[in-house]
Design a protein around this motif. Structure first.
Motif, PDB file in Angstrom:
ATOM      1  N   THR A   1       2.618  -2.272 -11.116  1.00 12.68           N
ATOM      2  CA  THR A   1       2.751  -0.747 -10.362  1.00 12.68           C
ATOM      3  C   THR A   1       3.498  -0.024 -11.004  1.00 12.68           C
ATOM      4  OG1 THR A   1       2.350  -1.966  -8.919  1.00 12.68           O
ATOM      5  CG2 THR A   1       2.203   0.321  -8.643  1.00 12.68           C
ATOM      6  N   ILE A   2       4.727   0.521 -11.226  1.00 13.78           N
ATOM      7  CA  ILE A   2       5.749   1.169 -11.824  1.00 13.78           C
ATOM      8  C   ILE A   2       5.271   0.994 -13.455  1.00 13.78           C
ATOM      9  CG2 ILE A   2       7.949   1.825 -12.307  1.00 13.78           C
ATOM     10  CD1 ILE A   2       8.899   0.598  -9.829  1.00 13.78           C
TER      11      ILE A   2
ATOM     12  N   VAL B   1      -0.862  -6.454 -19.686  1.00 17.00           N
ATOM     13  CA  VAL B   1       0.129  -7.154 -19.561  1.00 17.00           C
ATOM     14  C   VAL B   1       0.366  -6.977 -17.818  1.00 17.00           C
ATOM     15  CG1 VAL B   1       2.150  -8.041 -19.841  1.00 17.00           C
ATOM     16  CG2 VAL B   1       0.874  -7.380 -21.208  1.00 17.00           C
ATOM     17  N   PRO B   2       0.987  -5.928 -17.061  1.00 17.00           N
ATOM     18  CA  PRO B   2       0.802  -5.261 -15.553  1.00 17.00           C
ATOM     19  C   PRO B   2       0.189  -5.733 -15.043  1.00 17.00           C
ATOM     20  CG  PRO B   2       1.196  -2.859 -16.696  1.00 17.00           C
ATOM     21  CD  PRO B   2       0.877  -5.178 -18.158  1.00 17.00           C
ATOM     22  N   THR B   3      -1.219  -5.495 -15.382  1.00 20.65           N
ATOM     23  CA  THR B   3      -2.238  -5.972 -14.512  1.00 20.65           C
ATOM     24  C   THR B   3      -2.987  -7.370 -14.252  1.00 20.65           C
ATOM     25  OG1 THR B   3      -3.309  -3.825 -16.061  1.00 20.65           O
ATOM     26  CG2 THR B   3      -5.525  -4.599 -14.227  1.00 20.65           C
TER      27      THR B   3
ATOM     28  N   PHE C   1       1.023  -1.289   0.506  1.00 19.84           N
ATOM     29  CA  PHE C   1      -0.123  -0.017  -0.033  1.00 19.84           C
ATOM     30  C   PHE C   1       1.226   1.289   0.018  1.00 19.84           C
ATOM     31  CE2 PHE C   1      -2.614   3.024   2.102  1.00 19.84           C
ATOM     32  CZ  PHE C   1      -3.414   3.088   1.119  1.00 19.84           C
ATOM     33  N   THR C   2       1.934   1.011   0.586  1.00 21.51           N
ATOM     34  CA  THR C   2       3.020   2.248   1.090  1.00 21.51           C
ATOM     35  C   THR C   2       3.468   2.589  -1.266  1.00 21.51           C
ATOM     36  OG1 THR C   2       4.023   1.926   2.717  1.00 21.51           O
ATOM     37  CG2 THR C   2       5.338   3.334   1.167  1.00 21.51           C
ATOM     38  N   TRP C   3       4.005   1.454  -1.357  1.00 22.97           N
ATOM     39  CA  TRP C   3       4.106   1.127  -2.777  1.00 22.97           C
ATOM     40  C   TRP C   3       3.185   2.277  -3.689  1.00 22.97           C
ATOM     41  CZ3 TRP C   3       8.201   1.526  -5.641  1.00 22.97           C
ATOM     42  CH2 TRP C   3       9.541   1.433  -5.463  1.00 22.97           C
TER      43      TRP C   3
END
Lengths: 616, 208
Positions: A272-273, A309-311, A180-182
């Motif tokens: 996420t990034i 893809v990342p999702t 969550f912090t990320w």
């Protein structure tokens, strides 16, 4: 008074929650009114003008004044605790961010009482939002209110970024930060790089409307499509500002209630990034039908599909986290588990819309409405419900009723599916969005009725949640440090609610899921990284509130600077920008005061540091 | 973490006083981030200007308007003010408060000179060339981009002015040093933006 001057991030979280909840309620009522109007064909419950105002304000309110502040509430309450910090990097700025958001939101909603709300859609496309087609002050409320509220969001984002960069406890490297912090970190970065674009867009639109500039006016050489570019280069990243924190919440809740560490932590971080990066590359997929040409459409089509893809990585990681876990279906976890399939469906329709040729068919139909509500309500709002049930004991020292929580989940979830699932088919059958009514016997009647009934059911779910809060608040605060007993991150190692200084001694972090790691090593609390000592705290101050009032006054003054009040005094006051100047003087005066008198803060001595929560 | 609030130790300043406390380091990090946001702000304004710079709507064109010697003088003044703010930081690192205040004051005076030239330029355009905010999309974009920069200069002048006042009231401490440092960063940023304005607005306006 205490609440007006506070700079404590935990109190600011409560303020964000109350204000965000208030606007969420207004946006919800607007949604219900829209659904009543569309419940049956040829309905005349509201006029076409009011309908336009309702859809505009529903979208604007929900996104900017409802869900974003509630996200900020959770971030403010949780992030400093998760990184083992005593405070945020800029407590004063944090308070300022809240007050500017609140006064911007109030200004925007004053429009209902002062001659008509904005009516050009939440995207405020030009030339519809220009003076020619929107002659009332509605769009001025939109541009100036959002400008002020956006300022608050921007400085809030900078505060979170700086906090996470500089205030982490010893041992908490970036790759040991809770998810969550990320996601807060990445979300804040998106805010930082997306909000200035809408700031400029709103300034340009304000100049067009109030100073007679020609940015979007074709007759003067302007270009209406420029607005769409500026709006969506902000607006698309905004989608990820909304959904990434929900991803973060789900990544905290599922491991806790599956009693397993998050599967693929580092792939979650990089996904996420990557999502944030790609989020900036795809804005023109909102503009396929604008006439950008096939090359641009193809490129934006492909880059949009890449986000799947990342999702997808994230979705599978959540599934693998649950796989073989000892899952407990608490209310918080029900929302988290319910989030996964619902969000997948929003993602799948997203890929459908990303295909430019198909989008020519779907464009401006209820299919689009169904898609983004699956993402934002089925994604973010479920995530927020999950996060609020999960962290409520930490914020307020009381565990929400599980029974009522489950009732909330089932009514809201069933209502949500009823409302929006059928809208996919309405869209495919050709029902346009933003229309005030429709003819009978076009196969729209029954599905619209179902959709409206679902919306009422969602309303019932929200009311059950409020009832739960009221009942819980009447009970004494008795939540233990770690009410779920399987808390993994640092916030569960301190009392609920946390004392004013959060950590009596800054904890030493020895791995991912720092508190869980200590528990597995047989310890009951974190190893301190420093001796007990005097704790320095920032002083409370009314200046952020005063500065925001100044901006609010200046905004009102600017809005009415061209009006004829039929009254010499009022005309003199507004038409000569005197009100604007007074407002700015208040704000700059407060800034000068802040500059001249240093805040030396105060100290909490060791003998005053009792380990109980000092706040209700 | 415990050095969050500190007076200068024994009246002596640390080597880099702007980074000596957690608050100071936070300020520096926060300000770098803020400048990232400002970059997007000006980037959007530049994009708008580039999209609309040919849309003169039968009004004056860039080539007819701009008087390069005036703009070159303004550019020179602003670039020198960036240099003087560097001298100010060097004086700060040597712990010389009066030299610091002097260099900051020179920076402010140069900033005022730049702003004066810009106001004169705008005045000329509006009065003698009939080139106002409402003339064309080009004029709107020009005044908004250059005016935003001018407003940033004006804000910087007020801000640095207040900081000079603080230096005399409170002296050069670990509290005031980060403020001096970030205001100098801000001033450099304004300067960099101006270099882009000089190129994209004025030089390109003259040749393209």
């Amino acid at each position: 008074m205490d609440w007006i001057t506070t700079v404590d991030h935990k109190k600011i979280a409560v303020l964000y929650l109350i204000a965000g909840g208030f606007f969420f309620g207004i946006g919800g009522i607007e949604a219900i009114l829209i659904r009543i109007q569309l419940m049956k064909p040829m309905n005349n419950f509201v006029s076409a003008q009011v309908f336009n105002e309702l859809i505009t304000m529903h979208g604007t309110t929900m996104i900017f004044l409802g869900v974003m502040p509630i996200i900020f509430a959770v971030m403010n309450a949780v992030v400093p605790l998760q990184i083992g910090a005593r405070d945020v990097a800029f407590p004063f700025v944090n308070a300022l961010g809240f007050w500017t958001f609140l006064f911007g939101g109030l200004l925007l909603n004053l429009s209902w009482l002062m001659g008509g709300a904005p009516d050009a859609g939440w995207t405020s496309y030009t030339p519809l939002s220009g003076s020619e087609y929107s002659g009332t002050h509605g769009v001025d409320f939109y541009t100036i209110g959002l400008q002020i509220a956006g300022l608050g969001t921007l400085i809030g984002g900078i505060n979170f970024l700086a906090t996470i960069i500089t205030m982490r406890a010893p041992g908490m490297s970036y790759m040991r930060m809770p998810m969550f912090t990320w996601t807060t970190f990445i979300t804040s970065a998106i805010i930082l790089f997306a909000f200035p674009a809408i700031t400029v867009g709103l300034v340009l639109l304000t100049f067009d409307r109030i100073l007679g500039a020609n940015f979007f006016d074709v007759a003067g050489g302007g270009n209406p499509v420029l607005w769409q570019h500026i709006f969506w280069i902000f607006g698309h990243p905004e989608v990820y500002i909304l959904i990434l924190p929900a991803f973060g919440i789900i990544s905290e809740v599922i491991p806790t209630f599956a009693r397993k560490r998050l599967f693929g932590y580092s792939s979650m971080v990089f996904a996420t990034i990557l999502i944030a990066f790609l989020g900036f590359m795809v804005w023109a997929h909102h503009m396929f039908t604008t006439g950008l040409g096939t090359v641009a459409n193809a490129l934006f089509s492909i880059s949009t599909m890449l986000i799947a893809v990342p999702t997808g990585i994230k979705i599978f990681n959540w599934l693998f986290t649950m796989w073989g876990g000892q899952i407990r279906f608490t209310a918080a976890n029900l929302f988290a588990v319910g989030f996964v399939p619902t969000f997948v469906m929003g993602g799948v329709t997203g890929v459908m819309l990303a295909s430019a040729p198909a989008d020519f068919q779907f464009h401006d139909t209820y299919f689009v409405v169904a898609h983004f509500h699956y993402v934002i309500v089925g994604g973010l709002v479920l995530g927020l419900f999950s996060g609020l049930h999960y962290w409520w004991p930490k914020m307020f020292g009381r565990v929400l009723s599980e029974t009522l929580g489950k009732w909330t989940f089932w009514t809201f979830m069933i209502g949500f599916q009823l409302t929006f699932f059928v809208q996919h088919f309405l869209g495919l059958m050709g029902m346009q969005r933003r229309i005030v009514t429709y003819l009978p016997n076009q196969d729209f009647d029954l599905l619209n009725l179902v959709s409206s009934v679902g919306a009422f059911l969602m309303g019932v779910g929200v009311i059950l949640f409020l009832v739960n809060i009221v009942i819980t608040t009447r009970k004494p605060a008795d939540a233990p440090n770690d009410p779920w007993e399987d808390g993994r991150t640092l916030e569960w190692s301190i009392p609920s609610p946390p004392p004013e200084y959060n950590f009596k001694q800054t904890p030493l972090v020895r791995g991912i899921d720092a508190y869980w790691k200590e528990k597995m090593a047989g310890h009951t609390e974190m190893t301190p990284a420093e001796p007990v000592g005097s704790i320095h705290m920032p002083s409370a101050t009314p200046l952020p509130f005063v500065m925001s009032v100044g901006i609010f006054i200046a905004g009102l003054g600017l809005m009415f600077s061209k009006d004829d009040f039929g009254n010499a005094f009022m005309n003199g006051l507004f038409n000569n920008y005197i009100v604007v100047i007074i407002g700015l003087l208040i704000t700059f005066g407060a800034m000068a005061l802040r500059s001249l008198y240093d805040d030396h803060g105060w100290h909490i001595e060791p003998e005053d540091q009792d380990e109980k929560g000092v706040r209700t | 973490m415990t050095t969050s609030h500190a007076e200068p130790v024994d009246g002596k300043l640390p080597h880099e006083p702007e980074k000596a406390t957690l608050e100071g380091r936070n300020k520096l990090v926060g300000f770098w981030l803020f400048l990232g946001g400002e970059t997007v702000l000006f980037g959007t304004l530049f994009a708008t200007f580039l999209a609309l710079r040919g849309q003169t709507n039968d009004g004056p064109t860039a080539n007819e308007l701009f008087h390069l010697p005036l703009v070159a003088a303004a550019t020179f003044i602003l670039l020198v003010s960036s240099l003087t703010s560097v001298f100010a930081i060097q004086a700060m690192h040597k712990g010389k408060r009066n030299a610091l205040a002097l260099w900051l004051s020179i920076t402010v005076v140069l900033g005022l000179g730049f702003l004066g030239l810009e106001i004169y330029e705008f005045y000329e355009y509006v009065k003698h060339k009939e080139f106002g905010m409402t003339t064309s999309a080009f004029s709107s974009a020009f005044y908004t981009l250059v005016g935003f920069h001018g407003a940033h200069v004006a804000f910087g002048i007020m801000w640095i002015g207040l900081i000079i006042g603080q230096l005399f009231r409170k002296g050069l401490t670990v509290v005031t040093a980060p403020k001096v440092y970030v205001s100098a960063m801000y001033w450099h940023f304004i300067d960099v933006v101006w270099v882009f304005i000089f190129t994209v607005v004025y030089l390109l306006g003259k040749v393209g």
